[in-house]
Structures are given as structure tokens and as C-alpha cells.
Design a protein around this motif. Structure first.
Motif, mmCIF file in Angstrom:
data_model
loop_
_atom_site.group_PDB
_atom_site.id
_atom_site.type_symbol
_atom_site.label_atom_id
_atom_site.label_comp_id
_atom_site.label_asym_id
_atom_site.label_seq_id
_atom_site.Cartn_x
_atom_site.Cartn_y
_atom_site.Cartn_z
ATOM 1 N N ASP A 166 -34.595 -7.083 -19.321
ATOM 2 C CA ASP A 166 -34.499 -7.562 -19.799
ATOM 3 C C ASP A 166 -33.874 -8.667 -21.354
ATOM 4 O O ASP A 166 -33.175 -8.873 -21.300
ATOM 5 N N GLN A 214 -30.306 -7.597 -22.032
ATOM 6 C CA GLN A 214 -29.216 -8.349 -21.479
ATOM 7 C C GLN A 214 -28.423 -9.409 -22.449
ATOM 8 O O GLN A 214 -29.156 -10.296 -23.073
ATOM 9 N N LYS A 260 -21.168 -5.747 -23.285
ATOM 10 C CA LYS A 260 -22.083 -6.410 -23.037
ATOM 11 C C LYS A 260 -22.789 -6.028 -21.419
ATOM 12 O O LYS A 260 -22.385 -5.516 -20.510
ATOM 13 N N VAL A 261 -23.759 -5.913 -21.407
ATOM 14 C CA VAL A 261 -25.032 -5.339 -21.074
ATOM 15 C C VAL A 261 -25.864 -6.211 -20.062
ATOM 16 O O VAL A 261 -26.250 -7.729 -19.887
ATOM 17 N N THR A 262 -25.851 -5.095 -18.605
ATOM 18 C CA THR A 262 -25.685 -6.035 -17.453
ATOM 19 C C THR A 262 -26.252 -5.247 -16.735
ATOM 20 O O THR A 262 -25.621 -3.909 -15.740
ATOM 21 N N ASN A 263 -27.940 -5.913 -15.966
ATOM 22 C CA ASN A 263 -28.438 -4.480 -15.199
ATOM 23 C C ASN A 263 -29.328 -3.773 -16.318
ATOM 24 O O ASN A 263 -29.366 -3.392 -17.762
ATOM 25 N N THR A 264 -28.935 -1.880 -16.260
ATOM 26 C CA THR A 264 -29.092 -0.864 -16.950
ATOM 27 C C THR A 264 -27.319 -0.698 -17.589
ATOM 28 O O THR A 264 -27.968 0.879 -17.785
ATOM 29 N N ARG A 303 -27.467 -9.049 -31.269
ATOM 30 C CA ARG A 303 -27.139 -10.207 -30.193
ATOM 31 C C ARG A 303 -25.800 -11.087 -30.476
ATOM 32 O O ARG A 303 -26.265 -11.862 -31.570
#
Length: 142
Positions: A44, A47, A66-70, A141
Motif C-alpha cells: 500500500d 501505491q 505509476k504503481v497500482t497494486n503489484t 514520490r
């Protein structure tokens, strides 16, 4: 009598050593406990959007993922040679030590084993398990 005194000292020293390492000891370092908690991040925490800000391949600085889930997908490849929507990071999974393992898309479009470690809440370091340019990366980030 001397043997009993020596044995008593050894037992006392052992007890003191054991007690000094115990979390129940009032002198236990609370900072150690806090550092262990701070070092543990979850998926989390990854993300969101990350900007490549350092590493050993300056051509890739400025890339945005961009990280979404894994999975981490490239939003802006800059001059890296990658394409928008390429999957840069896939199969991201927690390690027991608080970092992550994943597969990293290399410039040859093959995937390599790699690790992600938080340097702070907003900075991550990636180390790729292959030699060559790009095996060390720093991301911030956005």
C-alpha cells in the motif's frame, strides 16, 4: 568458598546481560523498536506515482512510473527508450525484512529480479540483480 563466589559472579553477570537485552527491561531502547516499525512498509505504501531522481543511468532520470497494486507502469519514459504504458515493475511482493522483490524491465526488454527498499516515506531505492547501467535507481514520490 572461592568457587561459590566465582560461580555467583558468573551467574550474576549472565543474568544482567540477559536482562539488558529484554524488552521488559525499563532501559530497553524504545528507538530500536520505533526504527523496526518505520522500516516495515507494505505494498500500500508503494501505491502512487514515482519520479526517477537518481541512479547510475542519467538518461532515465525524469521517468515517471505509476504503481497500482503489484505493477508499475511507465507514464513518461523521457529519453529512456521505453514506451508509455510499458510495465516497468511487475510482480511486486513484500519481503520479510520490510522491503520488496519485483521483476524490473531492463533496456533490453527482458525482466530481471530486483529489490525495492524505502529510504524514507517518499524515497525508494531499487537494486537490480544484473550488472550494468541502470542496476541502481532512486525514485521520489510525486
Amino acid at each position: 568458598m572461592k568457587t561459590k563466589s566465582k560461580l555467583s559472579y558468573v551467574l550474576l553477570a549472565s543474568l544482567l546481560t540477559f536482562a539488558s537485552c529484554s524488552e521488559d527491561n525499563p532501559f530497553f531502547n524504545d528507538n530500536q523498536e520505533q526504527e523496526q516499525e518505520q522500516d516495515h512498509h507494505t505494498i500500500d505504501d508503494l501505491q502512487g506515482t514515482w519520479l526517477r531522481t537518481g541512479g547510475d543511468n542519467t538518461n532515465n532520470e525524469g521517468m515517471i512510473v505509476k504503481v497500482t497494486n503489484t505493477t508499475g507502469v511507465i507514464l513518461d519514459p523521457v529519453d529512456s527508450g521505453f514506451q508509455i504504458d510499458d510495465v516497468k515493475w511487475k510482480s511486486i511482493a513484500n519481503q520479510t525484512a520490510g522491503g520488496f522483490t519485483h521483476l524490473e524491465l531492463g533496456s533490453d526488454y527482458n525482466y530481471y529480479g530486483a529489490t525495492i527498499d524505502f529510504q524514507s516515506d517518499n524515497v525508494i531505492r531499487i537494486v537490480v540483480d544484473a550488472g550494468g547501467t541502470g542496476n541502481y535507481q532512486e525514485w521520489t514520490r510525486q
